[in-house]
Write a protein that holds these residues in place. Structure first.
Motif, PDB file in Angstrom:
ATOM      1  N   ARG A 152       8.294   5.977  -5.096  1.00  0.00           N
ATOM      2  CA  ARG A 152       7.037   5.670  -4.418  1.00  0.00           C
ATOM      3  C   ARG A 152       6.061   4.967  -5.342  1.00  0.00           C
ATOM      4  N   ALA A 153       6.039   5.385  -6.627  1.00  0.00           N
ATOM      5  CA  ALA A 153       5.148   4.729  -7.601  1.00  0.00           C
ATOM      6  C   ALA A 153       5.579   3.302  -7.855  1.00  0.00           C
ATOM      7  N   ARG A 154       6.910   3.071  -7.952  1.00  0.00           N
ATOM      8  CA  ARG A 154       7.392   1.696  -8.176  1.00  0.00           C
ATOM      9  C   ARG A 154       7.027   0.806  -6.983  1.00  0.00           C
ATOM     10  N   ALA A 184       9.213   6.809 -13.560  1.00  0.00           N
ATOM     11  CA  ALA A 184       8.415   6.575 -12.370  1.00  0.00           C
ATOM     12  C   ALA A 184       9.235   6.903 -11.115  1.00  0.00           C
ATOM     13  N   THR A 223       4.460   1.155  -4.981  1.00  0.00           N
ATOM     14  CA  THR A 223       3.024   0.909  -5.015  1.00  0.00           C
ATOM     15  C   THR A 223       2.681  -0.182  -6.020  1.00  0.00           C
ATOM     16  N   ARG A 224       3.304  -0.135  -7.217  1.00  0.00           N
ATOM     17  CA  ARG A 224       3.035  -1.170  -8.232  1.00  0.00           C
ATOM     18  C   ARG A 224       3.500  -2.538  -7.756  1.00  0.00           C
TER      19      ARG A 224
END
Length: 256
Positions: free
Chosen positions: A5-7, A2, A9-10
């Motif tokens: 940015r994805a981390r 990941a 967002t989560r």
């Protein structure tokens, strides 16, 4: 794998699902922070806006002292600095007057004259006054004469003061009591009581009603000259019969 940015967002979705109280809140000083000494109660906090700015200003003077400096335009300030810089060199001074001072507006020329008088640059003030007299918009003004004469008298430039005084009288202008008092005081300091009496005689011809100030300046300055003082004293008692005059003991000045 990941991306960052994805981390992020989560992570935000995780906090949102658990309720608003778990979301990061903006900092605001509270009573608890004041209690721990972060923002003492006697100090204004950033949330008070204007109070915070008033408590920590930049140190510049406030009020008339700061505003009065802004009343003089940049061109007038440049002219004042140039006149002072070249006052010892007549050739450079004349060239500077021709190139810069002569093209100033009316308000700037009057501002230059007033500032030179305030700084006691009286020789330059007289030169500036002569420049103003040549302007088409110039009209004889008693207050302009008054300020220049008082500035000259305070600097003990009595000969120059009397030249300006003669110009004023030629234009059929009479000074006020303050101007008479300052010129009389200047002659007394200059060590010329006879000239002070000449100004006094001129004052008696003024169409304005007499005031006490010039009389009291003369009565004080003529203590070493009892004959001249008695003349002024008699006139004072006639004009102001209810006023009191202090006469020091005669032995102070060796009078018997």
């Amino acid at each position: 794998m990941a991306t960052p940015r994805a981390r992020l967002t989560r992570l935000l979705l995780h906090f949102r699902s658990r309720g608003p109280k778990f979301l990061p809140q903006p900092f605001s000083p509270s009573s608890s922070s004041s209690a721990h000494g972060l923002f003492p109660s006697r100090w204004p906090t950033p949330s008070t806006g204007g109070a915070w700015r008033r408590a920590f200003h930049d140190g510049r003077p406030r009020g008339p002292l700061w505003r009065s400096k802004k009343l003089i335009g940049k061109e007038a300030l440049f002219a004042i600095q140039g006149l002072k810089r070249f006052k010892g060199d007549e050739e450079k001074l004349a060239d500077f007057v021709r190139r810069y001072v002569a093209r100033l507006l009316k308000a700037d020329k009057l501002a230059v004259l007033g500032e030179l008088e305030r700084q006691e640059e009286v020789d330059l003030a007289v030169k500036m006054f002569r420049i103003i007299q040549k302007e088409d918009w110039y009209k004889p003004d008693i207050y302009m004469y008054k300020d220049l004469i008082i500035a000259l008298a305070k600097c003990k430039k009595m000969e120059e003061a009397m030249v300006i005084w003669g110009n004023m009288r030629d234009e059929n202008l009479f000074p006020d009591s303050q101007t008479y008092a300052e010129v009389i005081r200047g002659f007394l300091r200059y060590g010329s009581p006879s000239d002070a009496m000449n100004i006094y005689e001129d004052m008696k011809k003024s169409p304005d009603p007499p005031e006490e100030l010039p009389f009291r300046v003369l009565l004080k300055g003529l203590l070493p000259h009892p004959l001249l003082r008695n003349r002024v004293k008699q006139d004072f008692e006639e004009l102001f019969p209810e006023r009191h005059i202090y006469d020091p003991p005669e032995e102070i000045f060796g009078m018997h």
